[in-house]
Design a protein around this motif. Structure first.
Motif, PDB file in Angstrom:
ATOM      1  N   MET B 128      38.695  39.802  44.557  1.00  0.00           N
ATOM      2  CA  MET B 128      39.899  38.980  44.777  1.00  0.00           C
ATOM      3  C   MET B 128      40.113  39.723  46.188  1.00  0.00           C
ATOM      4  N   ALA B 129      40.254  39.332  47.209  1.00  0.00           N
ATOM      5  CA  ALA B 129      40.465  39.807  48.457  1.00  0.00           C
ATOM      6  C   ALA B 129      41.543  38.736  48.988  1.00  0.00           C
ATOM      7  N   ASP B 130      42.609  39.177  49.572  1.00  0.00           N
ATOM      8  CA  ASP B 130      43.691  38.514  50.282  1.00  0.00           C
ATOM      9  C   ASP B 130      44.126  37.193  49.445  1.00  0.00           C
ATOM     10  N   ASN B 131      44.097  37.643  48.205  1.00  0.00           N
ATOM     11  CA  ASN B 131      44.401  36.385  47.120  1.00  0.00           C
ATOM     12  C   ASN B 131      43.289  35.337  47.063  1.00  0.00           C
ATOM     13  N   ARG B 132      42.462  35.621  47.666  1.00  0.00           N
ATOM     14  CA  ARG B 132      41.153  34.493  47.534  1.00  0.00           C
ATOM     15  C   ARG B 132      40.282  35.068  46.217  1.00  0.00           C
ATOM     16  N   MET B 133      39.930  34.144  45.588  1.00  0.00           N
ATOM     17  CA  MET B 133      38.797  34.727  44.586  1.00  0.00           C
ATOM     18  C   MET B 133      37.527  34.156  45.056  1.00  0.00           C
ATOM     19  N   THR B 134      36.516  35.307  44.904  1.00  0.00           N
ATOM     20  CA  THR B 134      35.302  35.017  45.211  1.00  0.00           C
ATOM     21  C   THR B 134      34.542  35.022  43.869  1.00  0.00           C
ATOM     22  N   TYR B 135      33.599  33.944  43.549  1.00  0.00           N
ATOM     23  CA  TYR B 135      33.382  34.061  42.109  1.00  0.00           C
ATOM     24  C   TYR B 135      31.828  33.600  42.030  1.00  0.00           C
ATOM     25  N   LEU B 136      31.131  34.498  41.277  1.00  0.00           N
ATOM     26  CA  LEU B 136      29.683  34.391  40.790  1.00  0.00           C
ATOM     27  C   LEU B 136      29.718  34.208  39.388  1.00  0.00           C
ATOM     28  N   PRO B 137      28.972  33.254  38.768  1.00  0.00           N
ATOM     29  CA  PRO B 137      28.947  33.288  37.326  1.00  0.00           C
ATOM     30  C   PRO B 137      27.940  34.233  36.848  1.00  0.00           C
ATOM     31  N   ALA B 138      28.018  34.623  35.547  1.00  0.00           N
ATOM     32  CA  ALA B 138      27.232  35.743  34.914  1.00  0.00           C
ATOM     33  C   ALA B 138      25.953  35.107  34.744  1.00  0.00           C
ATOM     34  N   ALA B 158      41.332  42.918  51.943  1.00  0.00           N
ATOM     35  CA  ALA B 158      42.563  42.474  52.731  1.00  0.00           C
ATOM     36  C   ALA B 158      43.605  41.879  51.761  1.00  0.00           C
ATOM     37  N   GLY B 159      44.764  41.923  52.263  1.00  0.00           N
ATOM     38  CA  GLY B 159      45.836  41.402  51.657  1.00  0.00           C
ATOM     39  C   GLY B 159      46.353  42.051  50.174  1.00  0.00           C
ATOM     40  N   THR B 160      46.615  41.157  49.149  1.00  0.00           N
ATOM     41  CA  THR B 160      47.195  41.626  47.916  1.00  0.00           C
ATOM     42  C   THR B 160      46.072  41.140  46.941  1.00  0.00           C
ATOM     43  N   TRP B 161      46.204  41.531  45.817  1.00  0.00           N
ATOM     44  CA  TRP B 161      45.565  40.728  44.732  1.00  0.00           C
ATOM     45  C   TRP B 161      46.513  40.793  43.538  1.00  0.00           C
ATOM     46  N   SER B 162      46.137  39.635  42.927  1.00  0.00           N
ATOM     47  CA  SER B 162      46.941  39.380  41.544  1.00  0.00           C
ATOM     48  C   SER B 162      46.225  40.016  40.120  1.00  0.00           C
ATOM     49  N   PRO B 163      46.483  41.321  39.810  1.00  0.00           N
ATOM     50  CA  PRO B 163      45.494  41.608  38.645  1.00  0.00           C
ATOM     51  C   PRO B 163      45.315  40.689  37.545  1.00  0.00           C
ATOM     52  N   ALA B 164      46.773  40.013  37.330  1.00  0.00           N
ATOM     53  CA  ALA B 164      47.032  39.163  36.017  1.00  0.00           C
ATOM     54  C   ALA B 164      45.758  38.090  36.184  1.00  0.00           C
ATOM     55  N   ARG B 165      46.140  37.389  37.398  1.00  0.00           N
ATOM     56  CA  ARG B 165      45.240  36.392  37.645  1.00  0.00           C
ATOM     57  C   ARG B 165      43.703  36.542  37.599  1.00  0.00           C
ATOM     58  N   GLY B 166      43.513  37.864  38.149  1.00  0.00           N
ATOM     59  CA  GLY B 166      41.830  38.277  38.396  1.00  0.00           C
ATOM     60  C   GLY B 166      41.361  38.502  37.236  1.00  0.00           C
ATOM     61  N   GLU B 232      49.501  47.100  51.884  1.00  0.00           N
ATOM     62  CA  GLU B 232      49.217  45.580  51.352  1.00  0.00           C
ATOM     63  C   GLU B 232      50.432  44.991  52.196  1.00  0.00           C
ATOM     64  N   SER B 233      51.595  45.613  52.102  1.00  0.00           N
ATOM     65  CA  SER B 233      52.846  44.896  52.322  1.00  0.00           C
ATOM     66  C   SER B 233      53.205  45.033  53.835  1.00  0.00           C
ATOM     67  N   GLY B 234      52.563  45.991  54.602  1.00  0.00           N
ATOM     68  CA  GLY B 234      52.862  46.325  55.911  1.00  0.00           C
ATOM     69  C   GLY B 234      54.130  47.006  56.231  1.00  0.00           C
ATOM     70  N   GLU B 235      54.798  47.291  55.045  1.00  0.00           N
ATOM     71  CA  GLU B 235      56.187  47.910  55.297  1.00  0.00           C
ATOM     72  C   GLU B 235      55.940  49.384  55.725  1.00  0.00           C
ATOM     73  N   ARG B 236      57.050  49.718  56.619  1.00  0.00           N
ATOM     74  CA  ARG B 236      56.857  51.012  57.201  1.00  0.00           C
ATOM     75  C   ARG B 236      58.134  51.709  56.869  1.00  0.00           C
ATOM     76  N   ARG B 237      57.835  53.201  56.633  1.00  0.00           N
ATOM     77  CA  ARG B 237      59.098  54.069  56.375  1.00  0.00           C
ATOM     78  C   ARG B 237      58.431  55.351  56.755  1.00  0.00           C
ATOM     79  N   VAL B 238      59.659  55.987  57.665  1.00  0.00           N
ATOM     80  CA  VAL B 238      59.335  57.421  58.090  1.00  0.00           C
ATOM     81  C   VAL B 238      59.931  58.248  56.915  1.00  0.00           C
TER      82      VAL B 238
END
Lengths: 444, 305
Positions: B128-138, B158-166, B232-238
């Motif tokens: 799961m990259a960029d919230n898109r799933m790449t799937y290959l069956p077993a 890239a991006g985030t992933w949703s562990p629950a969904r994955g 992931e979020s791109g948030e910046r903080r000094v």
């Protein structure tokens, strides 16, 4: 307020650094991509993006540190009362001329040297630092005095106290004094006449011009000077002749003469015989002698009032007449077989002033080596001295031992640094304490 | 010989399949039982024939010798299905210099796949990259392995992933009970992740989590003011790194402890993999622990293969 190294003030440009860092510091921070800020954020008790209130204080403190350090580097010198006084009092090198001509009396009753010394002492008192050089050749000492002055701080002045006889100081020797150092000449005026050292002897000065200057030597004739001529008079007149000779010595300075001249007074026993054998002057040196005698101002002045003793022989050439036109003295070539070559027939009493004048005139005419015109020393005129003088324009940079006030700025800078360190630390300490508390809670 | 291929050496091998094979060969060098046991139709015992037993399992030779009817019983005869759930979120790209967590994760995934396929089991992939799933069956077999490795190789974190969904999707795709191996840094939504892992485990799946971390994450070697950017979020903080270094390390250790404790509680296999250590030994440790664990593998006794 003066700066010893004003170029260091350019260091104030460094003020831009803390200011720029303050403005752009957040932006200048290194960027680091990190998996997640979640854990980092948890560790921060409060957001740090907002600039801390202490930042402005820190910035001001840092600027102040830089300013203080730069001012310290520039080595300021505050103008305090004592400093300004010392600036007005220059460093002074005084060269006192002790050469022979300075031995003469001044209008006061002291010699020129003594007067010069007292002048110098007064000038020493008003100087910040001073050097006194007594020399008989002031010109030679200028370079040394100048080099001493160069090692001094503040205004500098070179003073020469002299009668400024020609040759004492030459314009060329002034070139040894660097620009910026003031040069001043103080003349000690001597009364024109040479000082009489005692009642019998005459002190005279022989000045001779040479390529590199003028040198003067004192001449003190011995009391028993042999006259360069014979004085022929009757024995009863010897006291009078002696007195006349002594008087003549005031004018005459002896040297060696090879001419054989005799002054014959009327009382001389064989005078008639000498008159008979005498003739006209014929040798060139005799003409020279005649010329000098006839142009002798002393003889001419004295003989006007002379009382003639009997008629003078009418031979040779008359050398002096009184107001009534009577011949006071005449000069003739001695006849063959005489003991002298030239005879001066004086027609006055040996003890009179005229007799003295005749003796003196004959002496100077026969033996003219120390021409009285040369005896009078030449002085450098005032206008020329004024032209040579120059004011102390440049204030020399103080020597390293002249401490600047930079140390106070350094102290300030160090103190500010300490304060900055304290300010920088204090919020952190609080922050750190808060952080550990937060993490302890989390562990619990 | 045990593989001590260092991570940078392994990651320097462009060919992911080759890298996986090298790692696995290192694993094989040690003698251990297959951790993904199940295929071998290994004879286990005899039991008296009962009506209804398949006659093909009747031991005819024993019947001939003893004149009694016995049925042969075998251990697990069906192939195992393993689903590799790989986190392809942007945070896996850390560190950007050197061996990234993603690089390490792909090597681990490929090695596992290689190992599983070579044992004849089936392996599937859910990345799961960029919230898109790449799937290959077993599935099993070399061609499947090759296409799977190629698929992993193509993915860029890239991006985030949703562990629950994955995780739930990966478990669903297994269709039947199997092994779910989640490879991630588990930095995202901790609570969701553990809930989902627990749920999947409770459904009978054999769940394992491989937590991949980078040394820079745990050691936090930064100093001074640093502008941290969340990958992931791109948030910046000094943040003044010097100040937070200590607390951060403590927090990170807490996080790791929490992950392990949660895994233990939920009966989820847990292994920590540091990108600074060679993948071979780390994988080997993980597999040996699985092998030693009673019931850690599906060794159900069945009559039918």
């Amino acid at each position: 307020m003066r700066w010893l190294s004003p170029t260091a003030l350019f260091g104030l440009l460094a003020l831009a650094v803390p200011i720029l860092v303050h403005i752009f510091g957040r932006r200048l921070a290194r960027r680091q991509r990190f998996p997640t800020l979640r854990l980092l954020k948890d560790t921060l008790p409060r957001p740090t993006t907002r600039s801390r209130p202490s930042d402005l204080v820190l910035l001001l403190l840092r600027c102040a540190v830089i300013v203080a350090a730069v001012l310290g580097l520039a080595q300021p010198i505050w103008s305090t009362a004592s400093r300004s006084r010392s600036a007005q009092q220059p460093a002074r090198a005084i060269v006192v001329d002790t050469s022979a001509s300075m031995q003469r009396l001044t209008s006061g009753d002291t010699t020129a040297v003594d007067q010069a010394r007292s002048l110098a002492r007064r000038m020493l008192d008003s100087a910040r630092s001073s050097l006194l050089i007594e020399t008989d050749d002031p010109g030679q000492q200028l370079a040394g005095a100048a080099s001493w002055l160069q090692s001094r701080a503040g205004a500098r002045e070179l003073v020469v106290v002299s009668d400024f006889q020609r040759g004492a100081v030459e314009e060329g020797q002034l070139a040894a004094v660097p620009r910026g150092i003031g040069v001043r000449f103080t003349r000690v005026a001597a009364a024109g006449a040479p000082a009489v050292m005692d009642d019998r002897s005459v002190v005279a000065l022989r000045v001779s011009a040479q390529l590199d200057g003028t040198s003067a030597t004192w001449i003190e004739p011995a009391v028993d000077t042999r006259w360069p001529f014979a004085v022929l008079a009757a024995k009863r007149d010897s006291d009078a002749v002696h007195a006349a000779s002594n008087a003549a010595r005031v004018v005459h300075v002896s040297s060696d003469s090879t001419r054989d001249v005799a002054v014959v007074f009327p009382s001389y026993e064989t005078r008639q015989g000498l008159v008979a054998g005498a003739g006209s002057l014929d040798a060139p040196w005799q003409g020279d002698l005649l010329h000098r005698l006839t142009h002798d101002s002393l003889l001419r002045a004295v003989s006007t009032s002379a009382r003639v003793l009997g008629p003078c022989p009418v031979i040779g050439a008359p050398i002096a007449r009184n107001v009534s036109g009577e011949v006071v003295a005449t000069i003739a070539r001695a006849g063959a077989g005489a003991d002298h070559e030239v005879l001066v027939f004086a027609c006055v009493e040996p003890g009179t002033l005229a007799a003295s004048a005749i003796l003196a005139s004959v002496a100077t005419a026969v033996d003219p080596a120390p021409d009285f015109g040369e005896l009078e020393p030449a002085f450098v005129p005032d206008e020329e001295l004024r032209r040579w003088e120059r004011p102390a324009t440049e204030i020399a940079p103080p020597s390293p031992d002249d401490s600047s006030d930079g140390r106070w700025f350094w102290l300030t800078a160090i103190a500010l640094l300490l304060i900055e360190e304290l300010v920088r630390r204090s919020p952190r300490v609080r922050q750190r304490r808060a952080v550990t508390e937060v993490s302890r809670e989390r562990v619990a | 010989m045990t593989s001590a291929l260092s991570p940078d050496v392994v990651s320097a091998i462009d060919d992911l399949e080759l890298a996986a094979r090298l790692v696995v060969e290192g694993l094989r060098a040690g003698s251990h039982r297959s951790p993904f046991h199940g295929y071998s139709s290994e004879f286990q015992q005899h039991r008296p024939y009962r009506v209804g037993d398949d006659l093909k399992y009747l031991d005819w030779k024993l019947l001939a010798r003893t004149d009694r009817l016995y049925t042969r019983q075998f251990r697990e005869t069906t192939s195992m299905s393993v689903m590799l759930v790989v986190d392809g979120s942007a945070s896996m790209a850390f560190p950007e210099a050197g061996v990234s967590k993603w690089c390490y994760a792909t090597i681990v995934a490929a090695s596992l796949a290689h190992l599983i396929v070579s044992q004849g089991d089936a392996v599937g992939l859910l990345a799961m990259a960029d919230n898109r799933m790449t799937y290959l069956p077993a599935k099993g077999g070399r061609p499947h392995l090759r296409s799977m490795i190629a698929t992993i190789d193509r993915i860029q974190p890239a991006g985030t992933w949703s562990p629950a969904r994955g995780i739930s999707r990966g478990a669903e795709l297994l269709k039947r009970r199997g092994v779910v191996i989640v490879i991630s840094d588990f930095q995202d939504v901790e609570a969701d992740t553990h809930r989902e892992l627990r749920r999947v485990a409770s459904h009978g799946h054999d769940v394992a989590m491989l937590q991949v971390i980078a040394p820079d994450e745990s050691h936090f070697p930064y100093r001074g003011d640093i502008e941290f950017e969340d990958m992931e979020s791109g948030e910046r903080r000094v943040i003044d790194a010097s100040t937070v270094a200590g607390p951060y390390r403590a927090a990170f250790d807490n996080f790791l402890t929490r992950s392990r404790d949660n895994a233990l509680r939920d009966h989820v296999d847990y292994a920590l993999m540091n990108t600074g250590t060679p993948p071979g030994p780390a994988l080997r440790d993980f597999l040996m622990r699985r092998g030693a664990k009673p019931g850690g593998h599906h060794a159900g006794t069945r009559n039918t293969p």
